[in-house]
Motif scaffolding. Sequence first.
Motif: not given
Length: 410
Positions: A38, A49, A51
């Motif tokens: 992440r 965030l 990923s």
Amino acid sequence: MLTDVAARKAEKREKAYKLYDAGGLHLVVAASGGKLWRMKYQFGGKEKLLSFGPYPEVTLAAAREARDEARTQLRAGKDPSIAKKIRKLEAVSGDGSFETIAREWYALNKEHWVARHASDVIESLEAEIFPILGGSPIKDISAADVLACLRPIEKRGAKETARRIRQRMSAVFVYAVASGRADNDPAAMVKKAMAPMKKGKQPAITDLDKAREMLAKAESETAHPVTKLALRILALTAVRPGTLAATPWAEWPAGSNLWQIPAERMKLRLQHKDDEARDHFVPLSRQTIEAIDALRTISGRGPLAFPNTRHAHKPMSENAIGYLLHRAGYHSKHVPHGWRATFSSVMNERFRPDKPVIDLMLAHAPKDKVEGAYNRALHLERRKELAQIWADLILEGARPAAELLVGPRR
């Protein structure tokens, strides 16, 4: 900085924890032992965030490349999360071509249209646009490209069709812009560059003798029997061509002399604007029933009375009736929709006191809602009488419907 050895040897704990690299990149080690890359970043004043996938499928080196790409997007003022979603959409849409995105748009909207309109939308794009622009990346299509597709349609006299197709193309471009796969709508830009439409009523022959002659000439042309019978039933009932073309056999049960057309089939959208809209009733004359019975011998085993010759599960194109009239020599003189004007002119001239009844037979909505409610409840017997009178008038001297099942009369 994180090393590949440290990432590989990281073991699960009672709670998830993080191993940090640089630039916001970190590896989350879940309580189950799974590991996920992440990146923490800020965009628009908010912490977010991103990923990059699981480790070790995504290596440390690959995760750093993805982080660097995201940081480049941030410096360009773009949100990496949005960019990632766009890439997913492009992956779903294959090469991002006009055809692929148009079909995606169509699949999203077709449930809101009745079957006839949905079929017309996709078939028009398949016939006129996909062969030319279907494989082109939607971002690369210009206004000039769009206009180049529409001009040939206009030149063959189908100006209204060209305008409808432009509207559909515009909807596809707007959808592509909204989903991040196009920057503008070139179809909107060409709207004022299209050939002007002549304002006024659609061409129609309103003289009874000339209308009889036209019907006889058209029925003598070489054409599929279904098309000929569609023309005759259209002339007899004076319904809208699109409504007729999409008729299911369920609306014409054997032995019935009254055709009940559901309210939603009288409009293109499934949701009717008028909450008080009701079914439309069309009395069937003796000659209309004969034509329907003849048609039943051809298409009666399927769900549609007028199936498409290539795709039996789809309704025929109403253009087929127009092409038949063109071949008979009536291009720009009479269109399929013109039978409504023929019926109205002839019957109003002969039965002036029955104008409200004739309007009701044409499904014309009265301006007065009280009058509309009154008319819905009355006049059915008179409508049956007028339908038979009209059939006797327009088919005077015409050959039986059963003869339309064979070749043209010489």
